[in-house]
Design a protein around this motif. Structure first.
Motif, short mmCIF file in Angstrom:
data_model
loop_
_atom_site.label_atom_id
_atom_site.label_comp_id
_atom_site.label_asym_id
_atom_site.label_seq_id
_atom_site.Cartn_x
_atom_site.Cartn_y
_atom_site.Cartn_z
N GLU A 49 -1.54 -0.10 15.92
CA GLU A 49 -0.17 -0.58 16.04
C GLU A 49 -0.19 -2.10 16.08
OE1 GLU A 49 2.56 2.68 18.38
OE2 GLU A 49 1.39 1.26 19.57
N LEU A 50 0.63 -2.70 15.26
CA LEU A 50 0.75 -4.16 15.22
C LEU A 50 2.21 -4.55 15.43
CD1 LEU A 50 -0.30 -7.06 14.53
CD2 LEU A 50 0.17 -6.50 12.13
N THR A 51 2.45 -5.45 16.38
CA THR A 51 3.80 -5.96 16.61
C THR A 51 3.75 -7.48 16.66
OG1 THR A 51 4.31 -4.02 17.97
CG2 THR A 51 5.83 -5.87 18.11
N THR A 52 4.57 -8.12 15.82
CA THR A 52 4.61 -9.59 15.78
C THR A 52 6.06 -10.05 15.86
OG1 THR A 52 4.89 -10.01 13.41
CG2 THR A 52 2.67 -9.41 14.16
N THR A 53 6.22 -11.36 15.95
CA THR A 53 7.58 -11.92 15.96
C THR A 53 8.13 -12.10 14.56
OG1 THR A 53 6.69 -14.16 16.00
CG2 THR A 53 7.19 -13.13 18.13
N GLY A 54 7.28 -11.90 13.55
CA GLY A 54 7.72 -12.03 12.17
C GLY A 54 7.79 -10.69 11.47
N ASP A 55 8.00 -10.74 10.16
CA ASP A 55 8.04 -9.52 9.36
C ASP A 55 6.61 -9.17 8.93
OD1 ASP A 55 8.21 -7.94 6.73
OD2 ASP A 55 10.29 -7.91 7.43
N VAL A 56 6.25 -7.89 9.07
CA VAL A 56 4.88 -7.49 8.72
C VAL A 56 4.85 -6.60 7.48
CG1 VAL A 56 3.96 -7.72 11.06
CG2 VAL A 56 4.98 -5.55 10.35
N GLY A 57 5.85 -6.75 6.65
CA GLY A 57 5.89 -5.96 5.42
C GLY A 57 4.68 -6.20 4.53
N TRP A 58 4.06 -7.38 4.64
CA TRP A 58 2.89 -7.71 3.83
C TRP A 58 1.70 -6.77 4.09
CZ3 TRP A 58 -1.24 -8.76 6.93
CH2 TRP A 58 -0.97 -9.15 8.26
N VAL A 59 1.70 -6.08 5.25
CA VAL A 59 0.59 -5.17 5.58
C VAL A 59 0.49 -4.06 4.53
CG1 VAL A 59 -0.26 -3.51 7.28
CG2 VAL A 59 0.72 -5.67 8.04
N ARG A 60 1.62 -3.69 3.96
CA ARG A 60 1.62 -2.60 2.97
C ARG A 60 0.83 -2.95 1.72
NH1 ARG A 60 8.07 -1.70 3.09
NH2 ARG A 60 7.90 -3.97 3.09
N GLU A 61 0.60 -4.24 1.48
CA GLU A 61 -0.12 -4.67 0.28
C GLU A 61 -1.61 -4.90 0.53
OE1 GLU A 61 1.73 -4.55 -2.36
OE2 GLU A 61 3.50 -4.19 -1.09
N VAL A 62 -2.07 -4.74 1.75
CA VAL A 62 -3.48 -5.01 2.06
C VAL A 62 -4.34 -3.84 1.58
CG1 VAL A 62 -5.15 -5.40 3.91
CG2 VAL A 62 -2.85 -6.40 4.07
N PRO A 63 -5.37 -4.10 0.77
CA PRO A 63 -6.27 -3.02 0.31
C PRO A 63 -6.94 -2.33 1.49
CG PRO A 63 -6.61 -5.03 -0.98
CD PRO A 63 -5.73 -5.41 0.17
N GLY A 64 -7.00 -1.01 1.42
CA GLY A 64 -7.65 -0.24 2.48
C GLY A 64 -6.75 0.11 3.63
N VAL A 65 -5.45 -0.26 3.54
CA VAL A 65 -4.50 0.03 4.60
C VAL A 65 -3.49 1.06 4.10
CG1 VAL A 65 -2.56 -0.88 5.94
CG2 VAL A 65 -4.69 -2.17 5.79
N GLU A 66 -3.24 2.07 4.93
CA GLU A 66 -2.18 3.03 4.65
C GLU A 66 -1.16 2.95 5.79
OE1 GLU A 66 -1.37 7.84 4.08
OE2 GLU A 66 -3.40 7.03 3.87
#
Length: 301
Positions: free
Chosen positions: A226-243
């Motif tokens: 689980e990751l929670t930040t003060t910004g938008d973390v939509g970029w995580v969806r584009e990281v290779p190896g991440v679902e």
């Protein structure tokens, strides 16, 4: 230590247990879970000597079990087996006498157990006058009255409310603390997850997973974070190896191996202040579904 080693059992041409192997350690509560027909009750009956194994053995502290050893076992079947018209304390004491206790000792133990299990006020009532949950407590007392060396309990928490569960668990934990191996089955996975030290999962007559609860949670299933930040973390969806499993603005729940996850954290720190980053271990229900899916062909579930 109670050990079940390489046990097979068939009924006619249907094999219901296939090389079943696991241990029940002293001083620990071991949860035994599986779907209907998976082989839990058959395994328990073989441990108790009610059924014979076609192959394999059951040992206690390295010695094959003999009939005289099983006299000192405590067993609670899933089906209630006490006499409905007999007074509660009287019949628990009677069962203690069948195990060789003197009359006075048996009655003292019966009343003490009923008190610890919250049934002192109903000790002299006929069993049939008790609620189903209280009958279940009486059944547990019957399994404990002779101070057993091993406890095997088939669905002991069935019909119990949360307060009654806590009372029963407290009593069982006392026996485990004395070094008694305690094996119990249950369909209530959330309850097993909360109570057990060790876990055995059986599927299709085979052991699909066994070990310490936390070790299984770490070893089985995809690792989530689980990751929670003060910004938008939509970029995580584009990281290779991440679902990504869940996503909402500054929050993401995702699956990844440890190295990739730490890379995501490092990238998140560069982008915005991080409020939290936490590994999320699978629940027992998730572990159960995963190992059963791997162990049993889809057309056999």
């Amino acid at each position: 230590m109670l050990r079940i080693q390489g046990v097979d059992r068939s009924f006619g041409d249907r094999k219901v247990l296939d090389d079943v192997t696991f241990t029940v350690e002293r001083g620990r509560l071991t949860g035994f879970v599986g779907g209907n027909g998976a082989g839990k009750t058959t395994t328990m009956r073989i441990i108790l000597g009610v059924l014979a194994a076609d192959r394999g053995e059951v040992t206690l502290d390295g010695h094959p079990l003999q009939p005289e050893d099983r006299v000192d076992f405590g067993y609670m079947p899933e089906e209630r087996g006490l006499y409905p018209k007999m007074r509660v304390a009287e019949q628990i004491a009677y069962l203690g006498r069948l195990h060789g206790l003197e009359r006075g000792v048996a009655m003292d133990r019966a009343r003490d157990l009923l008190d610890r299990l919250g049934l002192a006020e109903r000790a002299d009532d006929p069993l049939e006058n008790l609620s189903l949950g209280n009958q279940q407590r009486a059944q547990i007392a019957a399994a404990l009255v002779h101070e057993p060396r091993v406890l095997v309990l088939d669905e002991p928490f069935s019909g119990l409310d949360p307060l009654a569960v806590d009372v029963v668990v407290g009593v069982l934990a006392e026996y485990a603390a004395r070094g008694v191996p305690v094996l119990f089955s249950s369909h209530q996975l959330d309850l097993v997850e909360r109570l057990c030290d060790d876990l055995v999962i059986i599927a299709g007559g085979r052991i699909a997973a066994a070990g310490a609860r936390e070790e299984l949670r770490s070893a089985v299933g995809s690792t989530r974070y689980e990751l929670t930040t003060t910004g938008d973390v939509g970029w995580v969806r584009e990281v290779p190896g991440v679902e990504v499993v869940e996503f909402d603005g500054g929050y993401a729940l995702f699956e990844a191996d440890e190295a990739v996850a730490h890379g995501v954290l490092a990238d998140a720190v560069r982008r915005a202040p991080v409020k939290s980053f936490t590994p999320v271990r699978p629940t027992l229900g998730e572990i159960f579904r995963e190992v059963v899916a791997d162990a049993v062909p889809e057309d056999a579930r």
